[in-house]
Scaffold this active site. Structure first.
Site, PDB file in Angstrom:
ATOM      1  N   ASP A  61       9.391   2.964   1.878  1.00 22.12           N
ATOM      2  CA  ASP A  61       8.212   3.748   2.242  1.00 22.12           C
ATOM      3  C   ASP A  61       7.977   3.561   3.736  1.00 22.12           C
ATOM      4  O   ASP A  61       7.433   2.549   4.172  1.00 22.12           O
ATOM      5  CB  ASP A  61       6.998   3.303   1.416  1.00 22.12           C
ATOM      6  CG  ASP A  61       5.754   4.141   1.729  1.00 22.12           C
ATOM      7  OD1 ASP A  61       5.791   4.931   2.696  1.00 22.12           O
ATOM      8  OD2 ASP A  61       4.747   3.996   0.998  1.00 22.12           O
ATOM      9  N   PHE A  80       0.866  -1.182   0.000  1.00 22.48           N
ATOM     10  CA  PHE A  80       0.000   0.000   0.000  1.00 22.48           C
ATOM     11  C   PHE A  80       0.900   1.229   0.000  1.00 22.48           C
ATOM     12  O   PHE A  80       1.682   1.431   0.925  1.00 22.48           O
ATOM     13  CB  PHE A  80      -0.935   0.052   1.212  1.00 22.48           C
ATOM     14  CG  PHE A  80      -1.827   1.270   1.165  1.00 22.48           C
ATOM     15  CD1 PHE A  80      -3.023   1.239   0.463  1.00 22.48           C
ATOM     16  CD2 PHE A  80      -1.437   2.461   1.762  1.00 22.48           C
ATOM     17  CE1 PHE A  80      -3.824   2.376   0.368  1.00 22.48           C
ATOM     18  CE2 PHE A  80      -2.233   3.607   1.667  1.00 22.48           C
ATOM     19  CZ  PHE A  80      -3.431   3.559   0.979  1.00 22.48           C
ATOM     20  N   LYS A 117       2.397  10.867   7.455  1.00 18.55           N
ATOM     21  CA  LYS A 117       1.587  10.557   8.635  1.00 18.55           C
ATOM     22  C   LYS A 117       2.079  11.286   9.893  1.00 18.55           C
ATOM     23  O   LYS A 117       1.790  12.452  10.066  1.00 18.55           O
ATOM     24  CB  LYS A 117       1.484   9.043   8.817  1.00 18.55           C
ATOM     25  CG  LYS A 117       0.662   8.417   7.670  1.00 18.55           C
ATOM     26  CD  LYS A 117       0.088   7.062   7.965  1.00 18.55           C
ATOM     27  CE  LYS A 117      -0.994   6.709   6.951  1.00 18.55           C
ATOM     28  NZ  LYS A 117      -0.609   5.806   5.899  1.00 18.55           N
TER      29      LYS A 117
HETATM   30  C1  LIG Z   1      -0.804   5.887   4.473  1.00 19.83           C
HETATM   31  C2  LIG Z   1       0.283   5.441   3.603  1.00 19.83           C
HETATM   32  C3  LIG Z   1       0.540   6.106   2.383  1.00 19.83           C
HETATM   33  C4  LIG Z   1      -0.317   7.210   1.856  1.00 19.83           C
HETATM   34  O1  LIG Z   1      -0.386   8.331   2.695  1.00 19.83           O
HETATM   35  P1  LIG Z   1      -1.553   9.403   2.502  1.00 19.83           P
HETATM   36  O2  LIG Z   1      -1.168  10.533   3.406  1.00 19.83           O
HETATM   37  O3  LIG Z   1      -2.835   8.734   2.919  1.00 19.83           O
HETATM   38  O4  LIG Z   1      -1.574   9.789   1.068  1.00 19.83           O
HETATM   39  C5  LIG Z   1       1.635   5.677   1.650  1.00 19.83           C
HETATM   40  N1  LIG Z   1       2.412   4.661   2.069  1.00 19.83           N
HETATM   41  C6  LIG Z   1       2.176   4.011   3.224  1.00 19.83           C
HETATM   42  C7  LIG Z   1       3.093   2.905   3.643  1.00 19.83           C
HETATM   43  C8  LIG Z   1       1.096   4.358   4.015  1.00 19.83           C
HETATM   44  O5  LIG Z   1       0.843   3.692   5.139  1.00 19.83           O
END
Ligand SMILES: *Cc1c(COP(=O)(O)O)cnc(C)c1O
Length: 417
Positions: A242, A157, A271
């Protein structure tokens, strides 16, 4: 507007304070149905506790998908936001501001990196990393025009943009949003041999989550990330980690890659970087890689704004002491120790690191959603993922006693069926 007039009058004519049911009805009537929230209407919050419109208290174990690592309205973060609101909020990057530079200097030091590209949401940071690595591929590695390939992992994700959902293997995230962008190849997560086989001369980057969050807190086999690092370095391919959900204290270290002793070329953060107040994200990493982007090639109206930078800088300040990372390690041991005792008692498996747990619920207990509803009734907010998995990610400010309350509530929710 005529056809909605009668309904608006009905709502306005309602006597008495609105109840949770009223707000849920408003959301259902006026909002797009792209979410299916649990039936809790939050009105205020402090630390780990959320209070709904009827005054019921809940211990927040979702913590905004880890955007609230420091709890709701952490006093130092709120103070930084208030102070900055009274000075300067937005300049655009057409001008400099006196908040961004100091924030980036300390964020780079905190993450052991050399340069920062600030954005807002996580998906934007991932898009930015994709653009940087493609430009690096063409300009530095010498990949032929439009041939750049990025390797991603199954179950990943990385956000919701059209480019990112193009390489998602979650049908709900992807179906009916094509045509899909090319240039991505998926290999099984945790399988270094499959990754090695997929690397070729056109490969510019490998993009992976060090622990897969939305997939259900999937921890890869020991040594996997080190092997990804070794393989990518040998093939002259960038390693993009990520860490939007895994980073900034959650797993008991500033970065999950740091915890396992691996240094990626690029790291996406988001986040918790915004302290639960504003969206603040960034790509951090190697000077010579981020340095390929030239003026005019990439940007964002709000990215690097002084209000977000002031809050992000305060977040960096909290993490500099190591106190929150240590808390996540210590309380994570308590949490996982207690959760492991539930295996065989309504739980089939528990995974995770630090204050982060994916809990597979036994089918006879009902769905993950059903368990979340029973937890809400017991004053705990949590979220299911992929049907049968519950994830717990309490804020890092949670006390040991509160961790026990959470697991007691879960044990009760599981035995009460
Ligand atoms: C939440 C998340 C995203 C996307 O972040 P948003 O602020 O919702 O666009 C990307 N990568 C990971 C691993 C995430 O948990």
């Amino acid at each position: 507007m005529l056809h909605i007039g009668a309904e608006m009058v009905t709502m306005a004519a309602q006597s008495g304070p609105r109840t949770s049911a009223d707000y849920i009805a408003l959301d259902d009537r006026w909002g797009a149905h792209n979410y299916h929230p649990l039936p809790v209407v939050a009105a205020s919050a402090s630390g780990v506790w959320v209070v709904d419109v009827e005054g019921r208290r809940y211990l927040d174990c979702l913590a905004g998908y880890s955007a609230l690592n420091f709890g709701h309205r952490h006093p130092l973060l709120v103070a930084a936001a208030h102070a900055q609101l009274d000075r300067l909020t937005l300049t655009s990057r057409a001008f400099h501001n006196d908040r961004l530079g100091p924030f980036m200097e300390d964020l780079a030091a905190l993450t052991g990196t050399e340069r920062v590209l600030p954005m807002n949401t996580g998906a934007e940071a991932v898009e930015t990393a994709i653009k940087i690595s493609r430009a690096w591929g063409y300009r530095v590695k010498g990949v032929r025009a439009d041939r750049a390939k990025i390797i991603v992992a199954s179950g990943s994700f990385h956000g919701r943009t059209t480019t990112i959902v193009s390489f998602s293997d979650d049908p709900q995230a992807r179906n009916d949003f094509g045509p899909y962008g090319p240039g991505f190849v998926t290999v099984p997560y945790g399988d270094a041999a499959a990754l090695a086989a997929a690397l070729d001369d056109d490969t510019v980057a490998v993009l992976i989550e060090p622990i897969q969050g939305e997939a259900g807190i999937i921890v890869p086999p020991a040594g996997y990330l080190a092997e990804v690092r070794r393989l990518t370095a040998a093939a002259n391919v960038l390693f993009i980690a990520d860490e939007i959900q895994s980073g900034l204290g959650r797993t008991g270290a500033t970065l999950e890659t740091e915890r396992v002793g691996v240094q990626p070329d690029l790291i996406t953060l988001g986040k918790a970087l915004g302290g639960g107040i504003l969206p603040v994200s960034a790509v951090v990493g190697r000077d010579d890689v981020i340095g390929v982007i030239k003026p005019g090639e990439h940007g964002s109206t709000f990215g690097g704004n002084p209000l977000g930078a002031a809050i992000g800088h305060a977040v960096v300040g909290l993490l500099e002491t190591g106190e929150y990372q240590a808390r996540a390690r210590r309380l994570g041991e308590v949490l996982h120790g207690r959760l492991d005792e539930l295996v065989g008692h309504g739980v089939t498996a528990v995974r995770g690191a630090g204050l982060w747990a994916g809990i597979d619920i036994a089918p006879e207990q009902g769905s993950g959603r059903a368990v979340c509803e029973r937890l809400v009734a017991r004053g705990v907010l949590a979220k299911d993922t992929h049907g049968q998995t519950l994830r717990l990610a309490p804020p890092l400010v949670t006390t040991e006693d509160e961790i026990h309350q959470v697991v007691d509530a879960l044990a009760d929710a599981l035995t009460s069926v």
